[in-house]
Design a protein around this motif. Structure first.
Motif, mmCIF file in Angstrom:
data_model
loop_
_atom_site.group_PDB
_atom_site.id
_atom_site.type_symbol
_atom_site.label_atom_id
_atom_site.label_comp_id
_atom_site.label_asym_id
_atom_site.label_seq_id
_atom_site.Cartn_x
_atom_site.Cartn_y
_atom_site.Cartn_z
ATOM 1 N N ALA A 25 0.822 -1.209 0.000
ATOM 2 C CA ALA A 25 0.000 0.000 0.000
ATOM 3 C C ALA A 25 0.853 1.254 0.000
ATOM 4 C CB ALA A 25 -0.931 -0.002 1.205
ATOM 5 N N SER A 26 1.948 1.228 0.760
ATOM 6 C CA SER A 26 2.823 2.408 0.825
ATOM 7 C C SER A 26 3.465 2.696 -0.522
ATOM 8 C CB SER A 26 3.908 2.196 1.880
ATOM 9 O OG SER A 26 3.343 2.030 3.167
ATOM 10 N N VAL A 29 0.717 4.030 -2.893
ATOM 11 C CA VAL A 29 0.343 5.413 -2.569
ATOM 12 C C VAL A 29 1.444 6.370 -3.001
ATOM 13 C CG1 VAL A 29 -0.075 7.031 -0.673
ATOM 14 C CG2 VAL A 29 -1.234 4.822 -0.703
ATOM 15 N N ASP A 32 1.432 6.273 -6.796
ATOM 16 C CA ASP A 32 0.134 6.820 -7.194
ATOM 17 C C ASP A 32 -0.099 6.644 -8.697
ATOM 18 O OD1 ASP A 32 -2.311 7.977 -6.862
ATOM 19 O OD2 ASP A 32 -1.575 10.030 -6.663
ATOM 20 N N LEU A 36 -4.795 8.870 -7.702
ATOM 21 C CA LEU A 36 -5.924 8.857 -6.767
ATOM 22 C C LEU A 36 -5.620 9.531 -5.436
ATOM 23 C CD1 LEU A 36 -7.101 5.150 -7.286
ATOM 24 C CD2 LEU A 36 -8.101 7.222 -8.288
ATOM 25 N N TYR A 37 -4.357 9.666 -5.076
ATOM 26 C CA TYR A 37 -4.022 10.078 -3.707
ATOM 27 C C TYR A 37 -3.371 11.462 -3.634
ATOM 28 C CZ TYR A 37 -4.892 5.127 -3.389
ATOM 29 O OH TYR A 37 -5.481 3.887 -3.504
ATOM 30 N N VAL A 39 -0.420 12.421 -2.819
ATOM 31 C CA VAL A 39 0.512 12.675 -1.721
ATOM 32 C C VAL A 39 1.725 13.437 -2.238
ATOM 33 C CG1 VAL A 39 2.014 11.592 -0.011
ATOM 34 C CG2 VAL A 39 -0.272 10.663 -0.430
ATOM 35 N N ARG A 41 3.539 14.443 -6.308
ATOM 36 C CA ARG A 41 3.633 14.289 -7.765
ATOM 37 C C ARG A 41 4.880 15.043 -8.195
ATOM 38 N NH1 ARG A 41 -0.796 13.091 -11.654
ATOM 39 N NH2 ARG A 41 0.090 13.292 -13.742
ATOM 40 N N THR A 62 -13.129 9.611 -11.002
ATOM 41 C CA THR A 62 -12.550 10.082 -9.742
ATOM 42 C C THR A 62 -11.609 11.262 -9.985
ATOM 43 O OG1 THR A 62 -12.716 7.855 -8.806
ATOM 44 C CG2 THR A 62 -11.220 9.390 -7.711
ATOM 45 N N ARG A 66 -11.970 14.978 -8.468
ATOM 46 C CA ARG A 66 -10.890 15.503 -7.620
ATOM 47 C C ARG A 66 -10.405 16.850 -8.115
ATOM 48 N NH1 ARG A 66 -5.448 15.315 -7.948
ATOM 49 N NH2 ARG A 66 -5.490 13.892 -9.725
ATOM 50 N N ARG A 157 -11.621 0.455 -5.184
ATOM 51 C CA ARG A 157 -10.638 1.219 -4.398
ATOM 52 C C ARG A 157 -9.691 0.278 -3.667
ATOM 53 N NH1 ARG A 157 -9.414 6.770 -4.315
ATOM 54 N NH2 ARG A 157 -11.288 8.024 -4.597
ATOM 55 N N LEU A 161 -5.485 -0.558 -4.579
ATOM 56 C CA LEU A 161 -4.466 -0.265 -3.565
ATOM 57 C C LEU A 161 -3.767 -1.520 -3.083
ATOM 58 C CD1 LEU A 161 -3.102 1.778 -1.648
ATOM 59 C CD2 LEU A 161 -5.029 1.446 -0.070
#
Length: 404
Positions: A25-26, A29, A32, A36-37, A39, A41, A62, A66, A157, A161
């Motif tokens: 998951a880390s 994320v 990405d 979706l996240y 955190v 870019r 999505t 966003r 989702r 992930l």
């Protein structure tokens, strides 16, 4: 093994599995891959994103939410690869919802989903495709049901992930940075077909055009013995305009007849599809006229980008040539450069005649004369293009007879 040892082993196993899941998951994320996240870019790390292979519709919807998009480009791959939502012509707030291999009812489902969330489109630019209304022999027509947009569901989702596919796409994201020929999707949904640069370098444009022409010839010959899905076409067009304009006064709706290259239009002629193409256009115009009556406060226009003019009749490099093209990757897909010209003509006031003219039932005959004049000029400049279309259709017809 004692109970204490057994419990200790299971606890360690559970912690190891949890650590593995958290690690996956880390990484996902951080990379990405689907945007979706947000955190981080960062150029050189994860700024470039791969084209998603799964949950394409959910990911695009999505992303549009966003980013707070209020202008939407909808349609099939001709939209997805050919129109840049970051164009200054759109003034910001646009998103490319185009999806390869889909029809009008997918766009209807997208707009309905966004409307259900309170998103009110200021502008919708929609491609409508003649090919979607063609029926093969024995094929039943009628409108398809719009797919239920699953962007609000939890299942996709979780899978995007905590899955090996997501981990693979995360690794692809890291690896593709700096690769100008990697298949990518921009933050606002454009797939610029960067990978075609490599195809062109190795195979040349002639081979790409030729391969797609052979596929189109086979499809058109098969469907030439079928019909036109008039009922389905009318129902889907009504649903599309309703999804954009219902309870939305002042919305700007542009319906596009795609800018098919002259090679593809020559295949229409050779396969006997041209009368059907003209009937299809008339139905589109009739439904646009009816939509204006339903929504008098909306701005609803139909633009005809088909024909044999300066853009559509772009020369295809020969089989032994390494030349390039400015407007097309192949006959069915234009480059964003042509998409930019198409948007300019739609948004700055469509010309009264010529490429992208605002089409109506009143000027349909004028449009036919325009296309006939362009065809004569194109045929004089590139007679081999029309001869090759005849050859490909004849070959496809012989092959179909042999298969019967």
């Amino acid at each position: 093994m004692s109970n204490a040892s057994h419990h200790h082993y299971l606890r360690k196993l559970g912690l190891a599995m949890l650590a593995g899941v958290l690690l996956v998951a880390s990484v996902v994320v951080l990379a990405d891959p689907y945007g979706l996240y947000g955190v981080v870019r960062k150029a050189g790390l994860n700024a470039e994103k791969p084209v998603p292979q799964h949950f394409r519709n959910e990911i695009k919807l999505t992303g549009a939410r966003r980013l707070g998009a209020t202008q939407f480009l909808v349609g099939n791959s001709r939209v997805e690869v050919g129109f840049d939502p970051d164009s200054p012509l759109l003034g910001g707030g646009a998103y490319n919802l185009g999806l390869a291999g889909t029809g009008t009812m997918v766009a209807v489902g997208q707009l309905r989903y966004l409307r259900s969330l309170g998103v009110t489109p200021a502008r919708v630019i929609a491609g409508v495709d003649f090919h979607d209304a063609l029926l093969a022999p024995g094929q039943r027509g009628g409108a398809r049901r719009p797919p239920v947009a699953g962007a609000a569901k939890l299942g996709w989702r979780v899978e995007s992930l905590f899955s090996l596919a997501a981990l693979r796409d995360a690794a692809t994201t890291f690896a593709m940075q700096g690769d100008r020929e990697a298949e990518t999707m921009t933050e606002r949904g454009l797939n610029p077909l960067n990978q075609y640069v490599k195809f062109v370098r190795y195979d040349g444009y002639y081979k790409i055009f030729r391969q797609r022409a052979e596929e189109n010839a086979a499809s058109l010959v098969k469907k030439a013995r079928g019909g036109l899905d008039r009922e389905g076409l009318r129902t889907e067009l009504r649903a599309l305009v309703d999804a954009a304009a219902s309870d939305n006064p002042g919305v700007d709706v542009h319906l596009m007849v795609y800018a098919y290259h002259a090679q593809l239009l020559a295949l229409y002629e050779a396969s006997g599809m041209w009368p059907r193409f003209e009937e299809w256009k008339r139905i589109v115009l009739e439904e646009a006229e009816a939509a204006r009556t339903r929504y008098p406060d909306a701005r609803i226009a139909v633009h005809d980008f088909s024909g044999f003019g300066e853009f559509n009749c772009e020369a295809i490099p020969g089989p032994n040539e390494k030349g390039t093209t400015q407007w097309y990757w192949e006959a069915g897909h234009q480059k964003p450069a042509l998409g930019e010209e198409m948007m300019r003509r739609m948004l700055a006031g469509a010309p009264e005649n010529g490429f992208g003219m605002a089409l109506s039932l009143q000027n349909l005959e004028q449009d036919r004369r325009r296309i006939a004049a362009e065809r004569a000029a194109c045929a004089a400049a590139q007679p081999a293009l029309f001869a090759e279309a005849q050859e490909l259709v004849a070959r496809a017809a012989r092959r179909l007879e042999q298969e019967r």
